[in-house]
Design a protein around this motif. Structure first.
Motif, PDB file in Angstrom:
ATOM      1  N   UNK A  72       0.623  -1.420   0.194  1.00 36.55           N
ATOM      2  CA  UNK A  72       0.034   0.200   0.162  1.00 36.55           C
ATOM      3  C   UNK A  72       0.906   1.325   0.017  1.00 36.55           C
ATOM      4  N   UNK A  73       1.726   1.476   0.816  1.00 34.60           N
ATOM      5  CA  UNK A  73       2.857   2.331   0.839  1.00 34.60           C
ATOM      6  C   UNK A  73       3.611   2.614  -0.654  1.00 34.60           C
ATOM      7  N   UNK A  74       3.740   1.551  -1.296  1.00 35.05           N
ATOM      8  CA  UNK A  74       4.526   1.788  -2.493  1.00 35.05           C
ATOM      9  C   UNK A  74       3.656   2.017  -3.775  1.00 35.05           C
ATOM     10  N   UNK A  75       2.219   1.662  -3.441  1.00 41.59           N
ATOM     11  CA  UNK A  75       1.327   2.013  -4.731  1.00 41.59           C
ATOM     12  C   UNK A  75       1.075   0.877  -5.241  1.00 41.59           C
ATOM     13  N   UNK A  76       1.501  -0.243  -4.825  1.00 44.87           N
ATOM     14  CA  UNK A  76       1.174  -1.500  -5.877  1.00 44.87           C
ATOM     15  C   UNK A  76      -0.081  -2.011  -5.754  1.00 44.87           C
TER      16      UNK A  76
END
Length: 76
Positions: A72-76
């Motif tokens: 979620x942090x990396x936007x995957x």
């Protein structure tokens, strides 16, 4: 775990303790403490597995908690 594994594990652990007892008499206190701690942790994990108590595993924590947060942090 079936009963053959349980009995063989306990037999090997008792035999190991009896054999190592002679060598541990001449070791330093820190070596004796480490040996005792490892033996205690092994017995606790073995008994908890025998009693069907779930053992928390670090990989499960990483897969179910850290990995989704990181994705979620990396936007995957």
């Amino acid at each position: 775990m079936n009963s053959i594994f349980i009995l063989s594990f306990l037999f090997i652990m008792i035999a190991s303790l009896l054999i190592d007892r002679k060598a541990l008499k001449h070791q330093k206190g820190s070596v004796k403490a480490t040996y005792g701690l490892i033996t205690f942790v092994t017995l606790v994990l073995f008994i908890s597995k025998y009693l069907h108590v779930p053992i928390p595993m670090p990989s499960r924590f990483f897969i179910h908690t850290v990995s989704p947060w990181f994705s979620h942090l990396m936007g995957i």
